[in-house]
Design an enzyme around this catalytic site. Structure first.
Site, PDB file in Angstrom:
ATOM      1  CE  LYS A   1      20.772  30.762  57.479  1.00  0.00           C
ATOM      2  NZ  LYS A   1      21.680  30.082  56.527  1.00  0.00           N
ATOM      3  CG  ASN A   2      19.929  26.489  56.418  1.00  0.00           C
ATOM      4  OD1 ASN A   2      20.269  27.599  56.013  1.00  0.00           O
ATOM      5  ND2 ASN A   2      20.656  25.785  57.266  1.00  0.00           N
TER       6      ASN A   2
ATOM      7  CB  CYS B   1      32.959  30.169  55.140  1.00  0.00           C
ATOM      8  SG  CYS B   1      32.412  28.632  55.833  1.00  0.00           S
TER       9      CYS B   1
ATOM     10  NE  ARG C   1      29.949  25.313  54.769  1.00  0.00           N
ATOM     11  CZ  ARG C   1      28.950  26.051  55.234  1.00  0.00           C
ATOM     12  NH1 ARG C   1      29.189  27.154  55.874  1.00  0.00           N
ATOM     13  NH2 ARG C   1      27.709  25.672  55.059  1.00  0.00           N
TER      14      ARG C   1
ATOM     15  CG  ASP D   1      23.527  24.751  61.117  1.00  0.00           C
ATOM     16  OD1 ASP D   1      24.761  24.813  60.996  1.00  0.00           O
ATOM     17  OD2 ASP D   1      22.742  24.868  60.151  1.00  0.00           O
TER      18      ASP D   1
ATOM     19  NE  ARG E   1      25.102  34.835  56.389  1.00  0.00           N
ATOM     20  CZ  ARG E   1      25.718  33.682  56.591  1.00  0.00           C
ATOM     21  NH1 ARG E   1      26.786  33.625  57.338  1.00  0.00           N
ATOM     22  NH2 ARG E   1      25.285  32.584  56.028  1.00  0.00           N
TER      23      ARG E   1
HETATM   24  C1  UD1 Z   1      24.117  23.032  55.033  1.00  0.00           C
HETATM   25  C2  UD1 Z   1      23.450  24.129  55.817  1.00  0.00           C
HETATM   26  C3  UD1 Z   1      24.324  24.530  56.995  1.00  0.00           C
HETATM   27  C4  UD1 Z   1      24.662  23.312  57.842  1.00  0.00           C
HETATM   28  C5  UD1 Z   1      25.228  22.190  56.982  1.00  0.00           C
HETATM   29  C6  UD1 Z   1      25.422  20.888  57.735  1.00  0.00           C
HETATM   30  C7  UD1 Z   1      22.152  25.324  54.148  1.00  0.00           C
HETATM   31  C8  UD1 Z   1      22.015  26.546  53.319  1.00  0.00           C
HETATM   32  N1  UD1 Z   1      23.251  25.271  54.916  1.00  0.00           N
HETATM   33  O1  UD1 Z   1      25.351  23.540  54.534  1.00  0.00           O
HETATM   34  O2  UD1 Z   1      23.613  25.490  57.776  1.00  0.00           O
HETATM   35  O3  UD1 Z   1      25.629  23.658  58.811  1.00  0.00           O
HETATM   36  O4  UD1 Z   1      24.340  21.912  55.878  1.00  0.00           O
HETATM   37  O5  UD1 Z   1      24.231  20.455  58.295  1.00  0.00           O
HETATM   38  O6  UD1 Z   1      21.304  24.455  54.159  1.00  0.00           O
HETATM   39  N2  UD1 Z   1      31.373  18.752  51.511  1.00  0.00           N
HETATM   40  C9  UD1 Z   1      32.383  18.455  50.596  1.00  0.00           C
HETATM   41  N3  UD1 Z   1      32.115  18.577  49.260  1.00  0.00           N
HETATM   42  C10 UD1 Z   1      30.896  18.993  48.792  1.00  0.00           C
HETATM   43  C11 UD1 Z   1      29.890  19.299  49.718  1.00  0.00           C
HETATM   44  C12 UD1 Z   1      30.144  19.164  51.074  1.00  0.00           C
HETATM   45  O7  UD1 Z   1      33.487  18.070  50.985  1.00  0.00           O
HETATM   46  O8  UD1 Z   1      30.740  19.095  47.568  1.00  0.00           O
HETATM   47  C13 UD1 Z   1      31.620  18.605  52.968  1.00  0.00           C
HETATM   48  C14 UD1 Z   1      31.594  19.944  53.710  1.00  0.00           C
HETATM   49  O9  UD1 Z   1      32.848  20.590  53.669  1.00  0.00           O
HETATM   50  C15 UD1 Z   1      31.197  19.509  55.113  1.00  0.00           C
HETATM   51  C16 UD1 Z   1      30.256  18.317  54.853  1.00  0.00           C
HETATM   52  O10 UD1 Z   1      30.550  17.899  53.530  1.00  0.00           O
HETATM   53  O11 UD1 Z   1      32.320  19.055  55.828  1.00  0.00           O
HETATM   54  C17 UD1 Z   1      28.785  18.642  54.964  1.00  0.00           C
HETATM   55  O12 UD1 Z   1      28.519  19.848  54.263  1.00  0.00           O
HETATM   56  P1  UD1 Z   1      27.120  20.183  53.591  1.00  0.00           P
HETATM   57  O13 UD1 Z   1      26.055  19.277  54.133  1.00  0.00           O
HETATM   58  O14 UD1 Z   1      27.296  20.238  52.127  1.00  0.00           O
HETATM   59  O15 UD1 Z   1      26.864  21.642  54.149  1.00  0.00           O
HETATM   60  P2  UD1 Z   1      26.107  22.780  53.360  1.00  0.00           P
HETATM   61  O16 UD1 Z   1      25.101  22.132  52.477  1.00  0.00           O
HETATM   62  O17 UD1 Z   1      27.082  23.736  52.784  1.00  0.00           O
END
Ligand code: UD1
Length: 416
Positions: free
Chosen positions: A22-23, A116, A121, A304, A396
């Site tokens: 999925k990811n 969420c 996030r 995850d 999902r």
């Molecule tokens: C992706 C994965 C999700 C997984 C996560 C962490 C997908 C679609 N989803 O989510 O399944 O749990 O990586 O491995 O691939 N953050 C900020 N600002 C930003 C971006 C991130 O503060 O602009 C923070 C987030 O709140 C979190 C951390 O950084 O605490 C890591 O998040 P991130 O790696 O971005 O997660 P996702 O990409 O949303």
């Protein structure tokens, strides 16, 4: 709303095939926005999140032709670079259209995803990166509005390691003028899969899989065919499900190559694992040993998989300590596991789990995707019947969950 009924106590055994990731699929489908030529993807999992993203792309003017696990996207008629709130709110990964849209159309309006269940996030790093590449970005009325005639290559540094942030910026940089360097990049295998897909579309990328990714922008990308990598989290989830029941399973279409940290912990728990070229075999002892873990960006233990391991630790032969360092609110499953008789104490980002002899079936509620998976795992070893409510979360992210569990001998039924 659908519910899942699980009759616990059956040992899982047999063989199932793992689906496409999925990811990896979500960002890779968005990559099709970067070209006016058709792009074909295979090994696409049949999941609600994938359907949501395809619908989002369709309303932007992308033609979608899907047959089973193969989909062809044709973004030659892309005419509406907008991702509305109604679609983004159900799936945060919709933010992945932002980078490709700005790069290809010079403009995008994408709803902010909001919070969420597992935490705030934010997407500030995605925005900061695009601004550094010359985009004018305004956040107004709940939407990110980005505009630029053509993005310019830049040196980007993210404050924290972000998976979708790295993916968004890597896609945007493919059509920028000059070279972009992303420092502190995420190193997840899904990023390498996306980079491989972009390269087959004509992008010039090096360093994907390390924390410095270099992208030399090109004028345009072309069509390609790409096979989505196997889902390492689905793989890990079935390994845990088998392990907790003292089972013996073979998972095909996957590999331990993406799963070192998870395999390491399963070995610590007392499982035997045999790695084949395109499959994994696991056999588990009657009772697992407790495993301590700390989540962190790849290649460390994935957040995850945290909930699934907590479910295993609930019935292990001792005490374990679990630390969650990625998301601030990712222990929602703990209270539901307690309803099944688990002994868990939470203190901030740390959970202390005292393994109990057995769990008891009860009615529990799924709160997010991986939390739901942990309840399924717990239900498989609980005495009697466990009823899991709100299983749309599972739909999902897990293709054919009941069928796959049933093929391994579990007693699982969906109530509509
Ligand atoms: C992706 C994965 C999700 C997984 C996560 C962490 C997908 C679609 N989803 O989510 O399944 O749990 O990586 O491995 O691939 N953050 C900020 N600002 C930003 C971006 C991130 O503060 O602009 C923070 C987030 O709140 C979190 C951390 O950084 O605490 C890591 O998040 P991130 O790696 O971005 O997660 P996702 O990409 O949303």
């Amino acid at each position: 709303m659908d519910k899942l009924l699980i009759q616990g106590g059956r040992r899982l055994s047999g063989e199932i095939a793992i689906s496409g990731a999925k990811n990896a699929a979500l960002p890779i489908l968005c990559a099709a926005l970067l070209t006016a030529e058709p792009v074909t993807f295979t090994n696409l999992p049949q999941l609600k999140d994938i359907g949501t993203l395809l619908a989002l792309l369709e309303q932007m003017g992308v033609k979608v032709a899907r047959e089973g696990g193969t989909v062809t996207l044709d973004a030659s008629g892309l005419n509406n670079p907008v991702a509305p709130y109604e679609m983004v709110k159900t799936m945060r990964a919709s933010i992945l259209v932002l980078g490709p849209l700005v790069a290809r159309c010079g403009e995008a309006r994408v709803s902010l995803p909001g919070g969420c269940a597992i935490g705030a996030r934010p997407v500030d790093q995605h925005i900061k990166g695009l601004q550094a590449m010359g985009a004018e970005v305004a956040v107004e009325h709940g939407y990110v509005h980005a505009k630029v005639p053509r993005l310019k290559g830049a040196r980007l540094f993210t404050d924290m390691v972000t998976v979708t942030g790295t993916e968004n910026l890597m896609m945007a940089a493919c059509l920028a003028e000059g070279e972009t360097v992303i420092e502190n990049a995420a190193r997840e295998p899904e990023i390498v899969d996306l980079a491989n897909c972009l390269v087959s579309m004509g992008a010039r990328i090096s360093g994907a899989g390390t924390d410095v990714i270099r992208i030399r922008g090109v004028e345009r990308l072309h069509g390609a065919t790409h096979r989505i990598m196997p889902d390492r989290i689905e793989t890990g989830t079935y390994l845990c499900a088998a392990a907790v029941t003292g089972g013996e399973v073979r998972l095909t279409g996957t590999s331990t190559g993406y799963l070192d940290a998870v395999v390491d912990k399963l070995l610590d728990a007392g499982c035997e694992i045999v790695s084949e070229r395109d499959a994994i075999r696991l056999s588990a002892p009657a009772r697992l040993a407790p495993v301590n873990l700390r989540t962190a960006p790849y290649p460390a233990f994935p957040t995850d998989m945290q909930a699934q391991f907590m479910a295993m630790d609930c019935v292990a032969s001792g005490v374990s300590v679990i630390r969650e360092t990625i998301f601030e609110n990712r222990f929602m499953h703990a209270v539901e596991l307690q309803r099944l008789g688990a002994d868990i104490r939470i203190d901030g980002n740390t959970a202390v789990v005292q393994g109990v002899e057995r769990l008891q079936g009860a009615t529990v509620m799924a709160t997010d995707l991986r939390a739901s998976a942990s309840l399924v795992i717990a239900g498989l070893v609980a005495e009697g019947e466990t009823q899991i409510e709100r299983i749309y979360h599972l739909d999902r992210g897990y293709e054919g969950l009941e069928e796959k569990l049933a093929a391994l001998g579990a007693s699982v039924r969906r109530l509509s």
